[in-house]
Design a protein around this motif. Structure first.
Motif, PDB file in Angstrom:
ATOM      1  N   VAL A   1       2.679   1.566  10.658  1.00  0.00           N
ATOM      2  CA  VAL A   1       3.169   1.854   9.307  1.00  0.00           C
ATOM      3  C   VAL A   1       3.971   0.711   8.679  1.00  0.00           C
ATOM      4  O   VAL A   1       4.259   0.745   7.481  1.00  0.00           O
ATOM      5  CB  VAL A   1       4.030   3.151   9.278  1.00  0.00           C
ATOM      6  CG1 VAL A   1       3.236   4.319   9.817  1.00  0.00           C
ATOM      7  CG2 VAL A   1       5.339   2.980  10.044  1.00  0.00           C
TER       8      VAL A   1
ATOM      9  N   ASP B   1       9.108  -1.027   6.599  1.00  0.00           N
ATOM     10  CA  ASP B   1       9.768  -0.196   5.590  1.00  0.00           C
ATOM     11  C   ASP B   1       9.518   1.291   5.794  1.00  0.00           C
ATOM     12  O   ASP B   1      10.415   2.102   5.597  1.00  0.00           O
ATOM     13  CB  ASP B   1       9.305  -0.601   4.185  1.00  0.00           C
ATOM     14  CG  ASP B   1      10.072  -1.807   3.678  1.00  0.00           C
ATOM     15  OD1 ASP B   1      11.295  -1.867   3.910  1.00  0.00           O
ATOM     16  OD2 ASP B   1       9.448  -2.695   3.085  1.00  0.00           O
ATOM     17  N   ALA B   2       8.273   1.594   6.191  1.00  0.00           N
ATOM     18  CA  ALA B   2       7.922   3.016   6.339  1.00  0.00           C
ATOM     19  C   ALA B   2       8.340   3.564   7.702  1.00  0.00           C
ATOM     20  O   ALA B   2       8.233   4.759   7.957  1.00  0.00           O
ATOM     21  CB  ALA B   2       6.424   3.207   6.129  1.00  0.00           C
TER      22      ALA B   2
ATOM     23  N   ASN C   1      -4.955   2.243   2.408  1.00  0.00           N
ATOM     24  CA  ASN C   1      -5.004   2.653   1.007  1.00  0.00           C
ATOM     25  C   ASN C   1      -6.229   1.969   0.379  1.00  0.00           C
ATOM     26  O   ASN C   1      -6.116   0.878  -0.183  1.00  0.00           O
ATOM     27  CB  ASN C   1      -3.704   2.238   0.301  1.00  0.00           C
ATOM     28  CG  ASN C   1      -3.642   2.797  -1.121  1.00  0.00           C
ATOM     29  OD1 ASN C   1      -4.679   3.005  -1.757  1.00  0.00           O
ATOM     30  ND2 ASN C   1      -2.447   3.024  -1.616  1.00  0.00           N
TER      31      ASN C   1
ATOM     32  N   TYR D   1       5.526  -3.046  -1.124  1.00  0.00           N
ATOM     33  CA  TYR D   1       4.967  -1.765  -1.563  1.00  0.00           C
ATOM     34  C   TYR D   1       5.756  -0.561  -1.066  1.00  0.00           C
ATOM     35  O   TYR D   1       6.083   0.344  -1.822  1.00  0.00           O
ATOM     36  CB  TYR D   1       3.509  -1.666  -1.102  1.00  0.00           C
ATOM     37  CG  TYR D   1       2.844  -0.383  -1.522  1.00  0.00           C
ATOM     38  CD1 TYR D   1       2.242  -0.260  -2.768  1.00  0.00           C
ATOM     39  CD2 TYR D   1       2.814   0.717  -0.665  1.00  0.00           C
ATOM     40  CE1 TYR D   1       1.632   0.914  -3.159  1.00  0.00           C
ATOM     41  CE2 TYR D   1       2.206   1.906  -1.048  1.00  0.00           C
ATOM     42  CZ  TYR D   1       1.619   2.002  -2.287  1.00  0.00           C
ATOM     43  OH  TYR D   1       1.022   3.171  -2.674  1.00  0.00           O
ATOM     44  N   ASP D   2       6.065  -0.550   0.216  1.00  0.00           N
ATOM     45  CA  ASP D   2       6.673   0.657   0.784  1.00  0.00           C
ATOM     46  C   ASP D   2       8.036   0.952   0.186  1.00  0.00           C
ATOM     47  O   ASP D   2       8.381   2.102  -0.053  1.00  0.00           O
ATOM     48  CB  ASP D   2       6.803   0.528   2.306  1.00  0.00           C
ATOM     49  CG  ASP D   2       5.497   0.887   2.994  1.00  0.00           C
ATOM     50  OD1 ASP D   2       4.866   1.872   2.581  1.00  0.00           O
ATOM     51  OD2 ASP D   2       5.118   0.167   3.928  1.00  0.00           O
TER      52      ASP D   2
ATOM     53  N   ALA E   1       0.412  -2.614   2.919  1.00  0.00           N
ATOM     54  CA  ALA E   1       0.038  -1.426   2.146  1.00  0.00           C
ATOM     55  C   ALA E   1      -1.468  -1.292   1.968  1.00  0.00           C
ATOM     56  O   ALA E   1      -1.994  -0.176   1.892  1.00  0.00           O
ATOM     57  CB  ALA E   1       0.730  -1.458   0.778  1.00  0.00           C
TER      58      ALA E   1
ATOM     59  N   LYS F   1       2.345   6.376  -7.388  1.00  0.00           N
ATOM     60  CA  LYS F   1       2.648   4.992  -7.068  1.00  0.00           C
ATOM     61  C   LYS F   1       1.402   4.181  -6.724  1.00  0.00           C
ATOM     62  O   LYS F   1       1.237   3.053  -7.205  1.00  0.00           O
ATOM     63  CB  LYS F   1       3.637   4.971  -5.891  1.00  0.00           C
ATOM     64  CG  LYS F   1       4.006   3.580  -5.420  1.00  0.00           C
ATOM     65  CD  LYS F   1       5.210   3.635  -4.482  1.00  0.00           C
ATOM     66  CE  LYS F   1       4.848   3.198  -3.090  1.00  0.00           C
ATOM     67  NZ  LYS F   1       6.017   3.035  -2.190  1.00  0.00           N
TER      68      LYS F   1
ATOM     69  N   THR G   1       9.920   2.118  -5.321  1.00  0.00           N
ATOM     70  CA  THR G   1       9.973   3.531  -5.683  1.00  0.00           C
ATOM     71  C   THR G   1       9.691   3.706  -7.172  1.00  0.00           C
ATOM     72  O   THR G   1       9.899   2.779  -7.963  1.00  0.00           O
ATOM     73  CB  THR G   1      11.365   4.137  -5.413  1.00  0.00           C
ATOM     74  OG1 THR G   1      12.316   3.422  -6.229  1.00  0.00           O
ATOM     75  CG2 THR G   1      11.752   4.006  -3.950  1.00  0.00           C
TER      76      THR G   1
END
Lengths: 201, 201
Positions: B32, B35-36, A118, A34-35, A114, A60, A38
């Protein structure tokens, strides 16, 4: 935004095109997570403009949640009922081939981080990836209890999803290879059936 | 780069400062995910300059792998040997308190996607997070076999890590709450011991 406006916006792309876009998003999720996913990558892969993607989905998080909701579980049609717990658990496992299992495993991994933080994505993840599986395992177990194969107060009943999804998710981490039918069938016979007090053969 | 040059570079920060930096990196990974996680965030949290971080570690992948290697498993010292498989599995579980379990679970989640496609990180992840656990479970099971508590050909032996790490990893996905001592002790009694043919009480 009103329903009418939403309908107008939605009508700009066909259902086929929408399905294609969601598939591309799911593929990207499996590949990079997810991260690292893009809107540029989605636009490039689907030959859309980023403006279209933002106009249609807002962002996104919304696009990914929709794609997850759209995800088709393999062979979902039709209930499994072979007459024994072992038969049912094996049949549920055999409904997804090894390639589909690898895809589900990659998707789970791509979303695992993710979904924390969220809530909308967590909801989509649970409703469309976790809960349909849980409902099936619950039905299969209830029938085993009704048949007298498993005791109604067996403490392992509460853990059926931790056993199954756990082994599925841990497989790659432990063995550096994706879950397969062979792996899961052996695991069911060695672990799940004994935990339910059911002979494996 | 020669050993001498490496030593010179390393000597610019104290071991205490290095430990502090790794802790901050692990915290960020839990919060996080890989990736983040940015070098900017590491620099800000540790009040370092990005230039120092890059000079010292080369890049994010190296820094994260080092931090994972530095991660202290809770209560690793001392072997567990209570005389029964149930006692040993419970004792292994009780060595990490609920807060430490939540931290391990978050770290696993933060790294799950990143280790694919990053061999050095995968190696650090396996060597420092997965394999120490595996070695302990293997020792405990070997003793149970030696005592005659578990049959040497029990097919569940092969799956002990899938059972344990699987339940640990699946807990948050399924129940939206982190693994706890209570959860794992009940799971061991309901699933793991029956799979090994050992009574839970």
């Amino acid at each position: 935004m009103t329903e009418a406006v939403a309908a107008t916006r939605r009508s700009r792309i066909t259902p086929e095109r929408e399905a294609e876009l969601y598939e591309a998003v799911l593929d990207l999720l499996r590949e990079v997570g997810y991260d690292a996913l893009t809107m540029d990558a989605v636009a490039a892969r689907t030959r859309s403009s980023k403006a279209t993607l933002y106009r249609q989905w807002g962002g996104k998080a919304e696009l990914v949640a929709k794609a997850v909701r759209h995800n088709k579980q393999p062979g979902r049609a039709g209930d499994v009922d072979t007459g024994s717990l072992r038969g049912d658990l094996h049949a549920l496992t055999l409904r997804a081939d090894d390639c589909e299992m690898e895809q589900s495993s990659a998707l789970m991994r791509g979303l695992a981080m993710a979904v924390h933080g969220n809530p909308d994505l967590l909801k989509a993840f649970r409703e469309h990836l976790i809960e349909p599986e849980m409902a099936e395992f619950r039905r299969v177990l209830q029938r085993a209890v009704d048949r007298g194969e498993v005791r109604a107060d067996n403490p392992a009943i509460r853990f059926v999803m931790h056993m199954m999804i756990g082994a599925f998710a841990a497989r790659t981490m432990i063995d550096e290879q994706p879950p397969t039918q062979d792996f899961l069938l052996s695991y069911i016979d060695a672990v799940v059936l004994p935990a339910f007090g059911v002979p494996a053969s």
